[in-house]
Design a protein around this motif. Structure first.
Motif, short mmCIF file in Angstrom:
data_model
loop_
_atom_site.label_atom_id
_atom_site.label_comp_id
_atom_site.label_asym_id
_atom_site.label_seq_id
_atom_site.Cartn_x
_atom_site.Cartn_y
_atom_site.Cartn_z
N ALA A 1 0.83 -1.20 0.00
CA ALA A 1 0.00 0.00 0.00
C ALA A 1 0.87 1.26 0.00
N VAL A 2 0.41 2.26 -0.72
CA VAL A 2 1.05 3.58 -0.68
C VAL A 2 0.38 4.36 0.45
N ILE A 3 1.12 4.62 1.51
CA ILE A 3 0.55 5.23 2.71
C ILE A 3 0.69 6.75 2.66
N LYS A 4 -0.41 7.43 2.89
CA LYS A 4 -0.42 8.88 2.91
C LYS A 4 -0.84 9.35 4.30
N LYS A 5 0.10 9.92 5.02
CA LYS A 5 -0.18 10.41 6.37
C LYS A 5 -0.67 11.86 6.31
N VAL A 6 -1.65 12.16 7.14
CA VAL A 6 -2.25 13.49 7.13
C VAL A 6 -2.04 14.14 8.49
N TYR A 7 -1.51 15.36 8.49
CA TYR A 7 -1.27 16.10 9.72
C TYR A 7 -2.06 17.40 9.72
N GLY A 8 -2.70 17.69 10.84
CA GLY A 8 -3.42 18.94 10.98
C GLY A 8 -2.52 20.01 11.59
N GLU A 9 -3.11 21.14 11.93
CA GLU A 9 -2.35 22.23 12.53
C GLU A 9 -1.81 21.84 13.90
N SER A 10 -2.63 21.11 14.66
CA SER A 10 -2.24 20.67 16.00
C SER A 10 -2.59 19.20 16.16
N PRO A 11 -1.71 18.42 16.78
CA PRO A 11 -2.01 17.00 16.98
C PRO A 11 -3.11 16.78 18.02
N PHE A 12 -3.46 17.84 18.76
CA PHE A 12 -4.44 17.70 19.83
C PHE A 12 -5.80 18.28 19.45
N GLU A 13 -5.96 18.64 18.19
CA GLU A 13 -7.24 19.17 17.71
C GLU A 13 -7.63 18.45 16.43
N LEU A 14 -8.89 18.11 16.32
CA LEU A 14 -9.38 17.42 15.13
C LEU A 14 -9.38 18.37 13.94
N ASP A 15 -8.73 17.96 12.86
CA ASP A 15 -8.68 18.76 11.64
C ASP A 15 -9.31 17.95 10.51
N SER A 16 -10.64 17.97 10.47
CA SER A 16 -11.34 17.17 9.46
C SER A 16 -11.09 17.69 8.05
N ASP A 17 -10.86 19.00 7.93
CA ASP A 17 -10.61 19.57 6.60
C ASP A 17 -9.34 19.01 5.99
N ALA A 18 -8.32 18.79 6.82
CA ALA A 18 -7.04 18.27 6.32
C ALA A 18 -7.22 16.87 5.75
N ILE A 19 -7.96 16.02 6.46
CA ILE A 19 -8.12 14.66 5.95
C ILE A 19 -9.06 14.64 4.75
N MET A 20 -10.07 15.51 4.73
CA MET A 20 -10.96 15.55 3.58
C MET A 20 -10.20 15.97 2.33
N ALA A 21 -9.27 16.91 2.50
CA ALA A 21 -8.48 17.40 1.36
C ALA A 21 -7.55 16.32 0.81
N SER A 22 -7.23 15.33 1.63
CA SER A 22 -6.29 14.28 1.21
C SER A 22 -6.98 13.15 0.45
N THR B 1 -8.20 6.73 -3.37
CA THR B 1 -8.16 6.26 -1.99
C THR B 1 -8.83 4.89 -1.87
N LYS B 2 -8.11 3.94 -1.30
CA LYS B 2 -8.64 2.58 -1.14
C LYS B 2 -9.04 2.28 0.30
N ALA C 1 -18.83 9.66 8.96
CA ALA C 1 -19.85 9.47 7.92
C ALA C 1 -19.53 10.31 6.69
N ARG C 2 -19.06 11.52 6.92
CA ARG C 2 -18.70 12.40 5.80
C ARG C 2 -17.57 11.80 4.98
N ILE C 3 -16.59 11.23 5.66
CA ILE C 3 -15.47 10.59 4.96
C ILE C 3 -15.97 9.40 4.15
N ALA C 4 -16.84 8.59 4.75
CA ALA C 4 -17.37 7.41 4.06
C ALA C 4 -18.15 7.79 2.81
N ARG C 5 -18.88 8.89 2.88
CA ARG C 5 -19.64 9.35 1.70
C ARG C 5 -18.72 9.89 0.62
N THR C 6 -17.62 10.51 1.03
CA THR C 6 -16.70 11.13 0.07
C THR C 6 -15.93 10.10 -0.73
#
Length: 250
Positions: A15-36, A41-42, A63-68
């Motif tokens: 697998a080609v692994i793509k790691k996603v990092y937000g602005e802070s590791p202690f805050e949920l950054d859903s926009d960052a993962i959605m943009a990736s 994506t498999k 759920a938003r990720i699953a729909r995307t």
């Protein structure tokens, strides 16, 4: 930063692994993962609560990720679910690409017996069974898991005590001027100036913690597991001796 053992298996399968990092590791950054995400994506791997940062992924975001990415499997690793109470399992009935995994290694305390389970759509589980090893869980592990499920009152009592001890331990470090972050799981993160020295001194006190300072965005942080209140008090006594040998921390 997240649990990496799963990524090891994925990488071993090519697998080609793509790691996603937000602005802070202690805050949920859903926009960052959605943009990736993309049509390529498999598989999406989420740990909730996340190890080691403790972030909990809301069901609405999952759920938003699953729909995307309907073509991808979304795995939600809920190894520490019992300590936070939030789950994505209800989404399995609605989304055909969401799978939830859990373990008896954490709150149930039988890590050495290697027992876990998966909840997902019938079609996905059918594919898993095609490569499933029926001997993967030994008889002793099965007996222990059934016994654990027969005493859920003990589990609930233990979880409540861990939650109490978790707050006490974080406060203990904070009162000494250190950055201590509580989580939704059974551990806290503490930032120390010299993690390797701190860990070595802890080992001399028979206290074994995890160095997370080499992880991206976690400079100086160590992860400390939390047990009962009594165990927490003993930990504080030993940590006091450790800090006394590190003048820069006092």
């Amino acid at each position: 930063p997240t649990y990496t053992h799963f990524l090891t298996y994925a990488g071993a399968r090519g697998a080609v692994i793509k790691k996603v990092y937000g602005e802070s590791p202690f805050e949920l950054d859903s926009d960052a993962i959605m943009a990736s995400l993309s049509y390529k994506t498999k598989l999406v791997y989420l740990v909730s609560p996340n190890n080691p940062t403790g972030i909990v992924w809301p069901a609405s975001v999952i759920a938003r990720i699953a729909r995307t990415v309907p073509q991808a499997i979304v795995i939600v690793d809920e190894a520490y679910y019992e300590f936070c109470g939030e789950s994505a399992i209800a989404l399995v009935d609605t989304y055909s690409n969401i799978v939830v995994t859990r373990t008896f290694s954490k709150s149930f305390g039988i890590a050495g017996l290697r027992v876990g389970y998966m909840v997902g759509p019938a079609a996905v589980l059918h594919d898993v069974r095609r490569v499933f090893n029926p001997k993967s869980v030994n008889v002793l592990g099965q007996i222990a898991a059934v016994a654990a499920l027969d005493d859920l009152e003990y589990l609930y009592s233990y979880v409540r005590e861990v939650q109490q001890a978790r707050e006490q331990l974080a406060q203990w470090f904070q009162e000494r001027g250190m950055t201590a972050r509580t989580t939704a799981a059974n551990y806290i993160l503490v930032q120390v100036p010299h993690p390797s020295t701190f860990i070595s001194l802890c080992e001399e006190e028979s206290v074994y913690i995890r160095d997370r300072s080499s992880e991206p965005q976690l400079d100086g942080y160590v992860r400390i597991g939390v047990g009962t209140v009594e165990q927490c008090l003993e930990l504080c006594t030993r940590f006091e001796r450790v800090l006394s040998r590190m003048p820069q921390l006092t």
